[in-house]
Design a protein around this motif. Structure first.
Motif, short mmCIF file in Angstrom:
data_model
loop_
_atom_site.label_atom_id
_atom_site.label_comp_id
_atom_site.label_asym_id
_atom_site.label_seq_id
_atom_site.Cartn_x
_atom_site.Cartn_y
_atom_site.Cartn_z
N ARG A 294 8.03 4.77 -0.01
CA ARG A 294 7.60 4.11 -1.23
C ARG A 294 5.89 4.13 -1.06
O ARG A 294 5.34 4.21 -2.19
N THR A 295 5.28 3.83 -0.07
CA THR A 295 3.87 3.80 0.25
C THR A 295 3.20 5.24 -0.29
O THR A 295 2.25 5.24 -0.96
N LEU B 256 3.64 5.86 -3.93
CA LEU B 256 2.50 4.92 -4.47
C LEU B 256 1.15 5.67 -4.45
O LEU B 256 0.40 5.75 -5.51
N ILE B 257 0.80 6.10 -3.25
CA ILE B 257 -0.67 6.77 -3.14
C ILE B 257 -0.87 8.08 -3.99
O ILE B 257 -1.81 8.41 -4.71
N ALA C 100 0.98 8.75 -6.78
CA ALA C 100 0.69 8.23 -8.18
C ALA C 100 -0.69 8.00 -8.35
O ALA C 100 -1.15 8.38 -9.45
N ILE C 101 -1.19 7.06 -7.60
CA ILE C 101 -2.73 6.69 -7.59
C ILE C 101 -3.55 8.04 -8.05
O ILE C 101 -4.53 8.03 -8.82
#
Length: 334
Positions: free
Chosen positions: A129-130, A133-134, A136-137
């Protein structure tokens, strides 16, 4: 010792042959990056061994390869970045810095993942998940930079839903590309060779479309991977680690974003896509029907179970990747 000199001779001959058809600047980038990796890598491997940065037992691998140094991707990524900056005709070109960000940004995610594995002495790494997320950013940052370059003008007049749909495609492309190359990195020489072919396909496209910065970047990356494969062919002396695989996947996605070839990337990176799809199909089949489609995934392991040697699987996948990449390139050019 004699075998070592023969291998070096073969690689140097291959290096010369590959670069003969390149424009002068791209050929120089290819030569410099391959030479730097070939010269520096032995010392880098010694350092990785000294500080015990090495492979732990993979959650996927059928063959135990623990103890082999990892994070060679750190070296070939830095070499690619420096070489590209040296030979780039315009250091202020935003395209150049998007390529650098794609390479270094996603590579750093992989670096943190690798270091987590090393420090914890297990194969868990960053939480999925982490990491997603990174990624995606970073993909959103890339899209914003392309907007600043006026590279999204074709979306003018598009509805908010169309723009959101485009953004979702970009997010999936970046996250899919990085993780697909990561899944491909399971056999000696596999991910490095497949990625080299994909970057050479984009190099040809960049030359045809007169995109000098992308051409130089692809040539530099090709040279770096050419040098890396000298140390990664079976039996591998070093692995690229997530540092390398995420950098490669992020770079391919960045090139696809800049050149508006998002769909073509599915073919140009055909083998990583197949590797990722095999995992998705396998997980879905097990959860929905409690039945496996493949003996083992990612799918390159199934070929080993079916009786092929690891080297044969690697060469087969290189050949398939070549055909996929050439079909994708042909569709782009025509």
């Amino acid at each position: 010792m004699k075998k070592k000199y023969i291998e070096i001779g073969i690689y140097l001959l291959g290096c010369i042959i590959v670069a003969l058809g390149m424009p002068t600047t791209s050929a120089m980038a290819f030569y410099l990056s391959s030479a730097l990796v070939l010269v520096i890598m032995p010392k880098f491997i010694q350092y990785l061994k000294k500080v015990s940065i090495q492979q732990t037992e993979s959650e996927y691998a059928l063959e135990k390869k623990s103890g082999t140094p990892i994070m060679a991707g750190l070296l070939f990524s830095l070499v690619t970045m420096v070489t590209t900056i040296i030979f780039a005709p315009n250091k202020g070109d935003l395209t150049l810095w998007m390529l650098v960000l794609g390479l270094v940004g996603f590579g750093m995610i992989g670096f943190v993942d690798d270091m987590t594995v090393v420090l914890k002495r297990n194969n868990a790494g960053l939480k999925a998940r982490t990491r997603l997320l990174i990624e995606a950013i970073l993909a959103i940052v890339m899209t914003f930079l392309l907007y600043q370059m006026k590279g999204l003008d074709y979306l003018k007049g598009a509805s908010i839903f169309q723009c959101l749909g485009f953004l979702i495609i970009i997010l999936l492309m970046f996250m899919g590309s990085t993780n697909a190359v990561n899944l491909t990195d399971g056999m000696d020489g596999l991910a490095g060779g497949v990625s080299l072919i994909a970057f050479m396909a984009y190099f040809i496209y960049a030359i045809q479309k007169q995109l000098p910065v992308i051409a130089i970047f692809c040539a530099a990356m090709g040279g770096s991977l050419f040098g890396y494969l000298f140390f990664n062919h079976k039996p591998a002396k070093v692995f690229m680690g997530d540092t390398g695989s995420l950098a490669l996947g992020g770079s391919l996605a960045t090139i696809a974003l800049i050149t508006h070839t998002e769909l073509a990337l599915i073919l140009i990176a055909g083998i990583p896509v197949l590797e990722a799809m095999s995992v998705i199909i396998q997980i879905s089949a097990v959860k929905l029907f409690h039945h496996r489609v493949f003996p083992y995934t990612p799918i390159h392991y199934s070929f080993k179970i079916w009786g092929l040697k690891e080297v044969q699987v690697v060469y087969l996948f290189w050949l398939l990747e070549f055909f996929f990449a050439m079909i994708g390139l042909w569709l782009l050019i025509h």
